[in-house]
Design a protein around this motif. Sequence first.
Motif, short mmCIF file in Angstrom:
data_model
loop_
_atom_site.label_atom_id
_atom_site.label_comp_id
_atom_site.label_asym_id
_atom_site.label_seq_id
_atom_site.Cartn_x
_atom_site.Cartn_y
_atom_site.Cartn_z
N ILE A 144 0.96 -1.09 0.02
CA ILE A 144 -0.08 0.00 0.04
C ILE A 144 0.95 1.15 -0.10
N GLU A 145 1.76 1.40 0.86
CA GLU A 145 2.79 2.31 0.78
C GLU A 145 3.57 2.48 -0.43
N THR A 146 3.92 1.62 -0.98
CA THR A 146 4.73 1.63 -2.34
C THR A 146 3.51 2.15 -3.40
N CYS A 147 2.38 1.60 -3.27
CA CYS A 147 1.52 2.14 -4.70
C CYS A 147 1.11 3.44 -4.29
N LEU A 148 0.81 4.04 -3.09
CA LEU A 148 0.64 5.30 -2.92
C LEU A 148 1.68 6.15 -3.16
N GLU A 149 2.97 6.09 -2.94
CA GLU A 149 4.10 6.68 -3.11
C GLU A 149 3.98 6.70 -4.95
N THR A 150 3.98 5.61 -5.56
CA THR A 150 4.03 5.72 -7.09
C THR A 150 3.05 6.73 -7.52
N VAL A 151 1.98 6.82 -7.03
CA VAL A 151 1.02 7.68 -7.60
C VAL A 151 0.94 9.38 -6.92
N GLY A 152 1.66 9.34 -6.00
CA GLY A 152 1.90 10.63 -5.29
C GLY A 152 1.10 11.03 -4.56
N LEU A 153 0.52 10.03 -3.71
CA LEU A 153 -0.60 10.22 -2.62
C LEU A 153 -0.15 9.90 -1.21
N SER A 154 1.00 9.65 -0.77
CA SER A 154 1.66 9.13 0.30
C SER A 154 0.72 10.04 1.48
N ASP A 155 0.73 11.21 1.41
CA ASP A 155 0.18 12.26 2.27
C ASP A 155 -1.31 12.24 2.60
N LYS A 156 -2.02 11.42 1.60
CA LYS A 156 -3.45 11.36 1.54
C LYS A 156 -4.07 9.89 2.21
N ALA A 157 -2.93 9.21 2.58
CA ALA A 157 -3.37 7.84 3.14
C ALA A 157 -4.67 8.02 4.30
N LYS A 158 -4.67 8.85 5.03
CA LYS A 158 -5.89 8.80 5.88
C LYS A 158 -7.05 9.54 5.47
N VAL A 214 -5.69 7.14 -6.53
CA VAL A 214 -6.28 6.24 -5.62
C VAL A 214 -6.64 5.13 -6.23
N ALA A 215 -7.42 5.51 -7.43
CA ALA A 215 -7.98 4.01 -8.06
C ALA A 215 -6.73 3.27 -8.80
N ILE A 216 -5.78 4.00 -9.36
CA ILE A 216 -4.90 3.50 -9.95
C ILE A 216 -3.94 2.83 -8.88
N ALA A 217 -3.84 3.44 -7.74
CA ALA A 217 -2.97 2.84 -6.78
C ALA A 217 -3.53 1.44 -6.52
N ARG A 218 -5.14 1.34 -6.32
CA ARG A 218 -5.64 0.16 -6.01
C ARG A 218 -5.46 -0.90 -7.11
N ALA A 219 -5.15 -0.61 -8.24
CA ALA A 219 -5.57 -1.53 -9.40
C ALA A 219 -3.89 -2.11 -9.38
N LEU A 220 -2.81 -1.19 -8.82
CA LEU A 220 -1.52 -1.62 -8.63
C LEU A 220 -1.13 -2.53 -7.65
N ALA A 221 -2.35 -2.63 -6.69
CA ALA A 221 -1.84 -3.31 -5.40
C ALA A 221 -1.47 -4.90 -5.30
N ASN A 222 -2.11 -5.46 -6.28
CA ASN A 222 -1.74 -6.72 -6.47
C ASN A 222 -0.75 -6.94 -7.46
N GLU A 223 0.17 -6.14 -7.80
CA GLU A 223 1.17 -6.17 -8.68
C GLU A 223 0.84 -6.89 -10.02
#
Length: 260
Positions: A121-135, A149-158
């Motif tokens: 999750i941390e890697t995916c949020l960093e990838t899309v530039g949203l680490s500061d929006k986790a909460k 966020v939708a892109i990060a979610r789609a990337l979660a399962n690698e």
Amino acid sequence: MITLQNISKTYATEGGPLHAVSSASLQVEQGDIYGLIGFSGAGKSTLLRTINLLERPEEGAVVVDGEDLTKLSIRELRRKRLSIGMIFQHFNLLNNLSVYDNVSFPLEIAKVPKAERRSRIETCLETVGLSDKAKAFPAKLSGGQKQRVAIARALANEPKILLCDEPTSSVDPQTTGSILAALRDINRKLGITIVIVTHEMNVIKAICNKVAVMEHGKIVEKFDLREKNIVPQSNIAQYLFKNEISLEGEREREKEAQYA
């Protein structure tokens, strides 16, 4: 990587059978950013959804990494779908969950261990530039942030493949650029193959290396956009290419007028 062979999909409607896709064939190579373009009702979203069998064709084969998905059992198909991420036009986020938990959701379904989930999750949020929006919750995000966020979610399962169904149609033109830049970076840095549906030629030209033009459920032309001197033959392809040139010219004239 992806081979669609003579795909046909028909829906039963009150007015009779609707042939959404008719005998469509496509070859997507590993590392491609492949565009499907056409007007509304052309069948492009239906064809995209056959790649992960969200739409099961009546005819044809869907071969991904050498496996025909139409011949897999339900369990085998679920396993295969883990390698195929998808993002949608309207984000499809869970509004009662935080950004972190939205990205976590598919990992929980896949029963990924908690420590590994957190790392992904941390890697995916960093990838899309949203680490500061986790909460943060979706209601507090802009349209562009929701799509990331939708892109990060789609990337979660690698995944090896990312399917994008009109990913920029619900955001403004400025945000469109940031979404496309994120997808381009994902393709380049992670090597993920992308298939993207759109009705905008500027999106195709900004990100894709190949494109198939659809009309009335059929693929009428295919282009490798890295080639020079592309000469469209079909009326729809001629319109799409000409319209983009016209729009670009209009933007340039607006700039000239602004600084005159």
